[in-house]
Motif scaffolding. Structure first.
Motif, PDB file in Angstrom:
ATOM      1  N   GLY A   1       0.767  -1.134  -0.012  1.00  0.00           N
ATOM      2  CA  GLY A   1       0.217  -0.039   0.032  1.00  0.00           C
ATOM      3  C   GLY A   1       0.924   1.201  -0.008  1.00  0.00           C
ATOM      4  N   TYR A   2       0.162   2.348  -0.204  1.00  0.00           N
ATOM      5  CA  TYR A   2       1.088   3.626  -0.153  1.00  0.00           C
ATOM      6  C   TYR A   2       1.269   4.076   1.371  1.00  0.00           C
ATOM      7  CZ  TYR A   2       2.190   8.687  -1.205  1.00  0.00           C
ATOM      8  OH  TYR A   2       2.908   9.772  -1.108  1.00  0.00           O
ATOM      9  N   SER A   3       2.580   4.570   1.368  1.00  0.00           N
ATOM     10  CA  SER A   3       2.743   5.146   2.740  1.00  0.00           C
ATOM     11  C   SER A   3       3.162   6.686   2.874  1.00  0.00           C
ATOM     12  CB  SER A   3       4.035   4.362   3.648  1.00  0.00           C
ATOM     13  OG  SER A   3       4.476   4.821   4.587  1.00  0.00           O
ATOM     14  N   ASP A   4       2.359   7.474   3.440  1.00  0.00           N
ATOM     15  CA  ASP A   4       2.591   8.774   3.577  1.00  0.00           C
ATOM     16  C   ASP A   4       3.849   9.210   4.260  1.00  0.00           C
ATOM     17  OD1 ASP A   4       0.255   9.888   2.265  1.00  0.00           O
ATOM     18  OD2 ASP A   4      -0.905   9.632   3.965  1.00  0.00           O
ATOM     19  N   ASP A   5       4.255   8.131   5.043  1.00  0.00           N
ATOM     20  CA  ASP A   5       5.667   8.469   5.797  1.00  0.00           C
ATOM     21  C   ASP A   5       6.946   8.323   5.116  1.00  0.00           C
ATOM     22  OD1 ASP A   5       4.282   8.871   8.249  1.00  0.00           O
ATOM     23  OD2 ASP A   5       4.017   6.767   8.724  1.00  0.00           O
ATOM     24  N   ASP A   6       6.701   7.406   3.997  1.00  0.00           N
ATOM     25  CA  ASP A   6       7.707   6.959   3.011  1.00  0.00           C
ATOM     26  C   ASP A   6       7.218   6.981   1.671  1.00  0.00           C
ATOM     27  OD1 ASP A   6       9.956   6.405   1.721  1.00  0.00           O
ATOM     28  OD2 ASP A   6      10.385   4.818   3.063  1.00  0.00           O
ATOM     29  N   ALA A   7       7.165   8.284   0.929  1.00  0.00           N
ATOM     30  CA  ALA A   7       6.731   8.121  -0.437  1.00  0.00           C
ATOM     31  C   ALA A   7       7.709   7.368  -1.194  1.00  0.00           C
ATOM     32  CB  ALA A   7       6.820   9.683  -0.742  1.00  0.00           C
ATOM     33  N   PHE A   8       8.918   7.276  -1.020  1.00  0.00           N
ATOM     34  CA  PHE A   8       9.593   6.268  -1.885  1.00  0.00           C
ATOM     35  C   PHE A   8       9.489   4.699  -1.610  1.00  0.00           C
ATOM     36  CE2 PHE A   8      11.574  10.400  -1.993  1.00  0.00           C
ATOM     37  CZ  PHE A   8      11.501  10.626  -3.454  1.00  0.00           C
ATOM     38  N   ALA A   9       8.589   4.327  -0.328  1.00  0.00           N
ATOM     39  CA  ALA A   9       8.349   3.054  -0.200  1.00  0.00           C
ATOM     40  C   ALA A   9       7.793   1.900  -1.285  1.00  0.00           C
ATOM     41  CB  ALA A   9       7.627   2.814   1.239  1.00  0.00           C
ATOM     42  N   VAL A  10       8.138   0.707  -1.177  1.00  0.00           N
ATOM     43  CA  VAL A  10       7.383  -0.095  -2.244  1.00  0.00           C
ATOM     44  C   VAL A  10       5.816  -0.030  -1.801  1.00  0.00           C
ATOM     45  CG1 VAL A  10       7.187  -2.236  -3.203  1.00  0.00           C
ATOM     46  CG2 VAL A  10       9.524  -1.557  -2.539  1.00  0.00           C
ATOM     47  N   GLY A  11       5.308   0.421  -2.822  1.00  0.00           N
ATOM     48  CA  GLY A  11       3.677   0.311  -2.732  1.00  0.00           C
ATOM     49  C   GLY A  11       3.018   1.137  -3.840  1.00  0.00           C
ATOM     50  N   LEU A  12       1.922   1.279  -3.694  1.00  0.00           N
ATOM     51  CA  LEU A  12       0.840   1.650  -4.893  1.00  0.00           C
ATOM     52  C   LEU A  12       0.773   3.395  -4.685  1.00  0.00           C
ATOM     53  CD1 LEU A  12      -1.975  -0.892  -4.610  1.00  0.00           C
ATOM     54  CD2 LEU A  12       0.013  -1.138  -5.970  1.00  0.00           C
ATOM     55  N   THR A  13       1.101   3.952  -5.715  1.00  0.00           N
ATOM     56  CA  THR A  13       1.161   5.246  -5.772  1.00  0.00           C
ATOM     57  C   THR A  13      -0.303   5.841  -6.072  1.00  0.00           C
ATOM     58  OG1 THR A  13       1.592   5.475  -7.945  1.00  0.00           O
ATOM     59  CG2 THR A  13       3.621   5.621  -6.752  1.00  0.00           C
ATOM     60  N   CYS A  14      -1.094   4.896  -6.468  1.00  0.00           N
ATOM     61  CA  CYS A  14      -2.517   5.382  -6.556  1.00  0.00           C
ATOM     62  C   CYS A  14      -3.359   5.471  -5.259  1.00  0.00           C
ATOM     63  CB  CYS A  14      -3.268   4.072  -7.417  1.00  0.00           C
ATOM     64  SG  CYS A  14      -3.061   2.738  -6.712  1.00  0.00           S
ATOM     65  N   GLY A  15      -2.707   4.964  -4.136  1.00  0.00           N
ATOM     66  CA  GLY A  15      -3.239   5.095  -2.874  1.00  0.00           C
ATOM     67  C   GLY A  15      -4.052   3.872  -2.498  1.00  0.00           C
ATOM     68  N   GLY A  16      -4.201   2.784  -3.255  1.00  0.00           N
ATOM     69  CA  GLY A  16      -4.848   1.755  -3.022  1.00  0.00           C
ATOM     70  C   GLY A  16      -3.888   0.788  -2.394  1.00  0.00           C
ATOM     71  N   THR A  17      -4.622  -0.419  -1.939  1.00  0.00           N
ATOM     72  CA  THR A  17      -3.831  -1.493  -1.329  1.00  0.00           C
ATOM     73  C   THR A  17      -4.156  -2.718  -2.067  1.00  0.00           C
ATOM     74  OG1 THR A  17      -5.771  -1.945   0.346  1.00  0.00           O
ATOM     75  CG2 THR A  17      -3.796  -0.510   0.833  1.00  0.00           C
ATOM     76  N   ILE A  18      -3.128  -3.795  -2.139  1.00  0.00           N
ATOM     77  CA  ILE A  18      -3.317  -5.086  -2.717  1.00  0.00           C
ATOM     78  C   ILE A  18      -2.627  -6.127  -1.467  1.00  0.00           C
ATOM     79  CG2 ILE A  18      -3.714  -4.147  -5.206  1.00  0.00           C
ATOM     80  CD1 ILE A  18      -0.759  -5.537  -5.579  1.00  0.00           C
ATOM     81  N   GLU A  19      -3.398  -7.121  -1.615  1.00  0.00           N
ATOM     82  CA  GLU A  19      -2.722  -8.273  -0.964  1.00  0.00           C
ATOM     83  C   GLU A  19      -2.201  -9.666  -2.089  1.00  0.00           C
ATOM     84  OE1 GLU A  19      -3.496 -10.840   3.115  1.00  0.00           O
ATOM     85  OE2 GLU A  19      -4.930 -10.380   1.829  1.00  0.00           O
ATOM     86  N   VAL A  20      -1.347  -9.866  -2.008  1.00  0.00           N
ATOM     87  CA  VAL A  20      -0.448 -11.151  -3.028  1.00  0.00           C
ATOM     88  C   VAL A  20      -0.131 -12.095  -2.449  1.00  0.00           C
ATOM     89  CG1 VAL A  20       1.051 -11.000  -4.807  1.00  0.00           C
ATOM     90  CG2 VAL A  20       0.361  -9.172  -4.401  1.00  0.00           C
ATOM     91  N   LEU A  21      -0.674 -13.358  -2.937  1.00  0.00           N
ATOM     92  CA  LEU A  21      -0.195 -14.605  -2.706  1.00  0.00           C
ATOM     93  C   LEU A  21       0.764 -15.139  -3.574  1.00  0.00           C
ATOM     94  CD1 LEU A  21      -0.493 -17.210  -0.650  1.00  0.00           C
ATOM     95  CD2 LEU A  21      -2.344 -17.994  -2.272  1.00  0.00           C
ATOM     96  N   VAL A  22       1.742 -15.747  -3.270  1.00  0.00           N
ATOM     97  CA  VAL A  22       2.839 -15.956  -4.100  1.00  0.00           C
ATOM     98  C   VAL A  22       2.879 -17.727  -3.693  1.00  0.00           C
ATOM     99  CG1 VAL A  22       5.132 -15.977  -5.119  1.00  0.00           C
ATOM    100  CG2 VAL A  22       4.140 -13.898  -4.182  1.00  0.00           C
ATOM    101  N   GLN A  23       2.929 -18.519  -4.592  1.00  0.00           N
ATOM    102  CA  GLN A  23       2.938 -19.988  -4.522  1.00  0.00           C
ATOM    103  C   GLN A  23       3.917 -20.726  -5.564  1.00  0.00           C
ATOM    104  OE1 GLN A  23      -1.421 -20.150  -4.838  1.00  0.00           O
ATOM    105  NE2 GLN A  23      -1.389 -21.590  -3.239  1.00  0.00           N
ATOM    106  N   ALA A  24       4.501 -21.608  -5.309  1.00  0.00           N
ATOM    107  CA  ALA A  24       5.375 -22.366  -6.269  1.00  0.00           C
ATOM    108  C   ALA A  24       4.406 -23.069  -7.068  1.00  0.00           C
ATOM    109  CB  ALA A  24       6.229 -23.329  -5.518  1.00  0.00           C
ATOM    110  N   GLY A  25       4.945 -23.110  -8.603  1.00  0.00           N
ATOM    111  CA  GLY A  25       4.188 -23.994  -9.525  1.00  0.00           C
ATOM    112  C   GLY A  25       4.701 -25.665  -9.141  1.00  0.00           C
ATOM    113  N   PRO A  26       4.024 -26.447 -10.352  1.00  0.00           N
ATOM    114  CA  PRO A  26       3.578 -25.870 -11.481  1.00  0.00           C
ATOM    115  C   PRO A  26       1.998 -25.952 -11.212  1.00  0.00           C
ATOM    116  CG  PRO A  26       4.108 -28.307 -11.285  1.00  0.00           C
ATOM    117  CD  PRO A  26       4.525 -27.743 -10.252  1.00  0.00           C
TER     118      PRO A  26
END
Length: 369
Positions: free
Chosen positions: A78-103
């Motif tokens: 998500g976007y952090s006002d405390d750190d504008a350069f943090a990895v996040g969404l500049t649009c101001g939204g939030t997403i949650e991602v699940l990463v799993q191994a294939g196949p």
């Protein structure tokens, strides 16, 4: 997943190791919706997108980590006002991602590629994970495991209900062990076709939308078939009902989940429409009218050449006996009947029957290797 399915199949064919990142929830103005996917192979190739570019770099690194460890990762951005350069969404939204191994199983990827009905069920950490932590659910079978073999049939049944209505989202499944799973359905919402632009049709359209159907109201009379009169319908069509239904069948937009409600109780509309509807592979065909209207309608349909087997599919007078009087009560009676017809229910009070409460007319417990 659909846009990257062909590449994943190629990776499967070559034996490549890879991980798949899937958006499982969003908030605010996130650029992608739940189900958006990105995959990264061990050689560094990446396909797909989870955010339109905002956090792809971070997700890429997570995928590489999962390829190395084999352990799934659940991460929020998500976007952090405390750190504008943090990895996040500049649009101001939030997403949650699940990463799993294939196949990802080839059969599932093939189903997605050809637009078949299929749902991917992802077990969300810290739930138990065996293999890829992916259960693939079709209308008549499932493949894979949640990590709890005795819970797979229950989870598959819940996912199948979501697949049936084309819904995607996170659900908690209560069984021996509670599981949080993300279900991504690859299927359009089932259709509810309401013929006859009357006040009862407005109530049926309203409850149909509540149940997750894509609702169409059709009538040949333009003065009655207007969007203003049916705000809950997804579309309002001015056409002769039998002509519209036949055309929709030719387009391939009518299937075994489709519900047809004939509310006109006017022979000049009903008879040609029912001649078409009762010969289509739809889930339910019901027609409104008194018992006298019903018997007259059957006589007309027999004279039109319809067989007893075809006529046996007709639910008429439409709806269950609830003592309904108002349009809203009648809509509940109609909806209760087509839900029971589609789900294999008895339409009896639960207190009068034994056996499971939740019916599944499909072979929900069947599993394929």
């Amino acid at each position: 997943m659909r846009e990257i399915a062909d590449r994943l199949r190629a990776w499967n064919d070559s034996g490549a190791r890879y991980a798949v990142a899937t958006v499982v929830s969003v908030g605010g103005s996130a650029p992608r919706r739940p189900g958006a996917a990105m995959a990264v192979a061990a050689d560094g190739e990446a396909v797909g997108s989870v955010s339109g570019g905002c956090v792809e770099g971070a997700v890429y690194e997570l995928c590489q980590e999962v390829i190395r460890t084999g352990e799934p990762v659940r991460q929020s951005f998500g976007y952090s006002d405390d750190d504008a350069f943090a990895v996040g969404l500049t649009c101001g939204g939030t997403i949650e991602v699940l990463v799993q191994a294939g196949p990802v199983p080839d059969a599932a990827l093939e189903a997605v590629s050809r637009d078949a009905q299929v749902a991917f069920v992802h077990v969300l950490p810290p739930g138990p994970v065996t293999g890829t932590g992916l259960l693939v659910v079709w209308p008549d079978r499932h493949h894979g495991t949640t990590g709890l073999a005795d819970a797979d049939a229950v989870v598959a049944g819940e996912a199948r209900a979501m697949l049936d209505t084309g819904k995607t989202g996170t659900i908690s499944v209560r069984c021996r062990d509670d599981l949080d799973v993300f279900v991504h359905s690859y299927a359009p919402a089932p259709r509810l076709l309401v013929f006859g632009a009357i006040d009862y049709a407005a109530a049926v359209a309203r409850i149909g939308r509540f149940l997750g159907y894509r609702v169409t109201v059709c009538d040949a009379r333009p003065v009655f078939a207007t969007p203003a009169r049916f705000p809950e319908a997804d579309e309002v069509v001015v056409d002769w009902p039998h002509r519209y239904l036949a055309a929709e069948h030719e387009r391939g937009s009518v299937d075994g989940r489709t519900v047809v409600c004939v509310l006109t109780h006017d022979a000049k509309f009903d008879v040609p429409l029912l001649e078409v509807a009762l010969r289509l592979p739809v889930a339910y065909v019901g027609a409104m009218g008194s018992r006298r209207t019903h018997h007259d309608r059957l006589s007309r349909l027999r004279r039109a050449g319809m067989s007893d087997a075809e006529l046996a599919r007709l639910r008429s007078p439409i709806g269950l006996d609830l003592g309904a009087r108002t349009p809203e009560e009648t809509a509940v009676a109609i909806a209760a009947e087509f839900v029971a017809a589609r789900r294999g229910g008895t339409a009896l009070p639960l207190g009068q029957i034994d056996g499971p409460i939740h019916h599944d007319s499909q072979t929900a417990s069947a599993e394929v290797a």
